[in-house]
Scaffold this motif. Sequence first.
Motif, PDB file in Angstrom:
ATOM      1  N   PRO A   1     -40.074  34.583  11.470  1.00  0.00           N
ATOM      2  CA  PRO A   1     -38.668  34.744  11.883  1.00  0.00           C
ATOM      3  C   PRO A   1     -37.731  34.997  10.698  1.00  0.00           C
ATOM      4  O   PRO A   1     -36.848  35.859  10.771  1.00  0.00           O
ATOM      5  CB  PRO A   1     -38.334  33.423  12.582  1.00  0.00           C
ATOM      6  CG  PRO A   1     -39.645  32.849  12.994  1.00  0.00           C
ATOM      7  CD  PRO A   1     -40.621  33.293  11.931  1.00  0.00           C
ATOM      8  N   GLY A   2     -37.910  34.267   9.612  1.00  0.00           N
ATOM      9  CA  GLY A   2     -37.054  34.445   8.440  1.00  0.00           C
ATOM     10  C   GLY A   2     -37.244  35.798   7.780  1.00  0.00           C
ATOM     11  O   GLY A   2     -36.269  36.429   7.348  1.00  0.00           O
TER      12      GLY A   2
ATOM     13  N   TYR B   1     -35.494  38.388   9.960  1.00  0.00           N
ATOM     14  CA  TYR B   1     -34.039  38.316   9.793  1.00  0.00           C
ATOM     15  C   TYR B   1     -33.621  39.030   8.508  1.00  0.00           C
ATOM     16  O   TYR B   1     -32.707  39.864   8.518  1.00  0.00           O
ATOM     17  CB  TYR B   1     -33.589  36.852   9.783  1.00  0.00           C
ATOM     18  CG  TYR B   1     -32.098  36.709   9.601  1.00  0.00           C
ATOM     19  CD1 TYR B   1     -31.252  36.739  10.699  1.00  0.00           C
ATOM     20  CD2 TYR B   1     -31.535  36.575   8.332  1.00  0.00           C
ATOM     21  CE1 TYR B   1     -29.876  36.626  10.551  1.00  0.00           C
ATOM     22  CE2 TYR B   1     -30.160  36.462   8.169  1.00  0.00           C
ATOM     23  CZ  TYR B   1     -29.335  36.497   9.268  1.00  0.00           C
ATOM     24  OH  TYR B   1     -27.980  36.409   9.111  1.00  0.00           O
TER      25      TYR B   1
ATOM     26  N   HIS C   1     -31.403  42.543   8.517  1.00  0.00           N
ATOM     27  CA  HIS C   1     -30.051  42.458   7.942  1.00  0.00           C
ATOM     28  C   HIS C   1     -29.954  43.207   6.617  1.00  0.00           C
ATOM     29  O   HIS C   1     -28.898  43.792   6.327  1.00  0.00           O
ATOM     30  CB  HIS C   1     -29.600  41.005   7.827  1.00  0.00           C
ATOM     31  CG  HIS C   1     -29.213  40.443   9.155  1.00  0.00           C
ATOM     32  ND1 HIS C   1     -27.974  40.662   9.715  1.00  0.00           N
ATOM     33  CD2 HIS C   1     -29.915  39.730  10.059  1.00  0.00           C
ATOM     34  CE1 HIS C   1     -27.933  40.090  10.906  1.00  0.00           C
ATOM     35  NE2 HIS C   1     -29.097  39.520  11.142  1.00  0.00           N
TER      36      HIS C   1
ATOM     37  N   SER D   1     -34.426  45.615  15.819  1.00  0.00           N
ATOM     38  CA  SER D   1     -34.578  44.372  16.557  1.00  0.00           C
ATOM     39  C   SER D   1     -35.277  43.317  15.703  1.00  0.00           C
ATOM     40  O   SER D   1     -36.385  43.548  15.210  1.00  0.00           O
ATOM     41  CB  SER D   1     -35.402  44.632  17.823  1.00  0.00           C
ATOM     42  OG  SER D   1     -35.904  43.441  18.364  1.00  0.00           O
ATOM     43  N   ILE D   2     -34.631  42.180  15.565  1.00  0.00           N
ATOM     44  CA  ILE D   2     -35.246  41.076  14.826  1.00  0.00           C
ATOM     45  C   ILE D   2     -36.511  40.620  15.550  1.00  0.00           C
ATOM     46  O   ILE D   2     -37.535  40.341  14.905  1.00  0.00           O
ATOM     47  CB  ILE D   2     -34.250  39.912  14.652  1.00  0.00           C
ATOM     48  CG1 ILE D   2     -33.120  40.355  13.703  1.00  0.00           C
ATOM     49  CG2 ILE D   2     -34.945  38.660  14.120  1.00  0.00           C
ATOM     50  CD1 ILE D   2     -31.985  39.382  13.558  1.00  0.00           C
ATOM     51  N   GLU D   3     -36.483  40.593  16.879  1.00  0.00           N
ATOM     52  CA  GLU D   3     -37.652  40.156  17.653  1.00  0.00           C
ATOM     53  C   GLU D   3     -38.835  41.091  17.427  1.00  0.00           C
ATOM     54  O   GLU D   3     -39.970  40.637  17.236  1.00  0.00           O
ATOM     55  CB  GLU D   3     -37.321  40.075  19.144  1.00  0.00           C
ATOM     56  CG  GLU D   3     -36.321  38.989  19.494  1.00  0.00           C
ATOM     57  CD  GLU D   3     -34.862  39.338  19.137  1.00  0.00           C
ATOM     58  OE1 GLU D   3     -34.527  40.539  18.958  1.00  0.00           O
ATOM     59  OE2 GLU D   3     -34.057  38.398  19.011  1.00  0.00           O
TER      60      GLU D   3
ATOM     61  N   ARG E   1     -39.308  43.097  14.843  1.00  0.00           N
ATOM     62  CA  ARG E   1     -39.710  42.973  13.443  1.00  0.00           C
ATOM     63  C   ARG E   1     -40.499  41.684  13.238  1.00  0.00           C
ATOM     64  O   ARG E   1     -41.460  41.656  12.480  1.00  0.00           O
ATOM     65  CB  ARG E   1     -38.468  43.007  12.534  1.00  0.00           C
ATOM     66  CG  ARG E   1     -38.759  43.032  11.074  1.00  0.00           C
ATOM     67  CD  ARG E   1     -39.598  44.172  10.601  1.00  0.00           C
ATOM     68  NE  ARG E   1     -39.033  45.451  10.929  1.00  0.00           N
ATOM     69  CZ  ARG E   1     -39.614  46.607  10.646  1.00  0.00           C
ATOM     70  NH1 ARG E   1     -40.750  46.660  10.014  1.00  0.00           N
ATOM     71  NH2 ARG E   1     -39.048  47.744  10.996  1.00  0.00           N
ATOM     72  N   GLU E   2     -40.118  40.634  13.945  1.00  0.00           N
ATOM     73  CA  GLU E   2     -40.857  39.372  13.842  1.00  0.00           C
ATOM     74  C   GLU E   2     -42.302  39.546  14.291  1.00  0.00           C
ATOM     75  O   GLU E   2     -43.224  39.029  13.656  1.00  0.00           O
ATOM     76  CB  GLU E   2     -40.176  38.281  14.674  1.00  0.00           C
ATOM     77  CG  GLU E   2     -40.844  36.934  14.538  1.00  0.00           C
ATOM     78  CD  GLU E   2     -40.137  35.829  15.307  1.00  0.00           C
ATOM     79  OE1 GLU E   2     -40.774  34.779  15.516  1.00  0.00           O
ATOM     80  OE2 GLU E   2     -38.955  35.986  15.677  1.00  0.00           O
TER      81      GLU E   2
ATOM     82  N   LYS F   1     -34.343  28.177   3.942  1.00  0.00           N
ATOM     83  CA  LYS F   1     -33.879  29.471   4.454  1.00  0.00           C
ATOM     84  C   LYS F   1     -34.411  30.589   3.555  1.00  0.00           C
ATOM     85  O   LYS F   1     -34.190  30.582   2.345  1.00  0.00           O
ATOM     86  CB  LYS F   1     -32.352  29.517   4.483  1.00  0.00           C
ATOM     87  CG  LYS F   1     -31.816  30.867   4.941  1.00  0.00           C
ATOM     88  CD  LYS F   1     -30.293  30.938   4.846  1.00  0.00           C
ATOM     89  CE  LYS F   1     -29.821  32.334   5.214  1.00  0.00           C
ATOM     90  NZ  LYS F   1     -28.384  32.493   5.001  1.00  0.00           N
TER      91      LYS F   1
ATOM     92  N   LEU G   1     -31.134  39.471   1.031  1.00  0.00           N
ATOM     93  CA  LEU G   1     -29.841  39.449   1.708  1.00  0.00           C
ATOM     94  C   LEU G   1     -28.748  39.812   0.712  1.00  0.00           C
ATOM     95  O   LEU G   1     -28.787  39.397  -0.454  1.00  0.00           O
ATOM     96  CB  LEU G   1     -29.569  38.073   2.325  1.00  0.00           C
ATOM     97  CG  LEU G   1     -30.471  37.673   3.491  1.00  0.00           C
ATOM     98  CD1 LEU G   1     -30.173  36.243   3.927  1.00  0.00           C
ATOM     99  CD2 LEU G   1     -30.321  38.639   4.670  1.00  0.00           C
TER     100      LEU G   1
END
Length: 166
Positions: free
Chosen positions: A15-16, A19, A23, A42-44, A46-47, A69, A94
Amino acid sequence: MKNFRFRKANLQDSPGLAYVHVHSWRTTYKGIVSENYLQSLSIEEREQKWVQILSGTHNTYVCELDDGKIIGFVSFGKERSGEYEGELYAIYLLEEYQGKGIGKELLKIAATRLKEQGCNSMWIWVLKENPSKYFYYAFNPTLIKEEVLTIGGESHQEEGLLLELK
């Protein structure tokens, strides 16, 4: 660098990683890649790709804050075309953590691990319009070739750089 840790990624990091991946694309490629394409990421989805990657043998390392994080990552391995030895598959951070030396440390991890695996060079693809490409140029790579890449139905110039590993 206090407050940051670097370590090999594990399945729970999916998940990280997703994200950061999504982003970072949205901030790095804003104004370069179409906004519609960037917002469609989509983050989902990509996860799920990260779950697949991390379920097998992989060379992915994360940078995380003290609270766990994930703020950046690097992924690398054998060069996919077979023309060169090692390849930097992805390195993303990030936006608010850029310019603090974290990216250099992630690239150093990739270079060190590839060298340990017997590679003397690392192949890097970077969008020509990407303002962050100068990050790579600080390591004195050789520009080998340019190609056209299609992202979201649009053509973009991509530079192929070769970095000798010391």
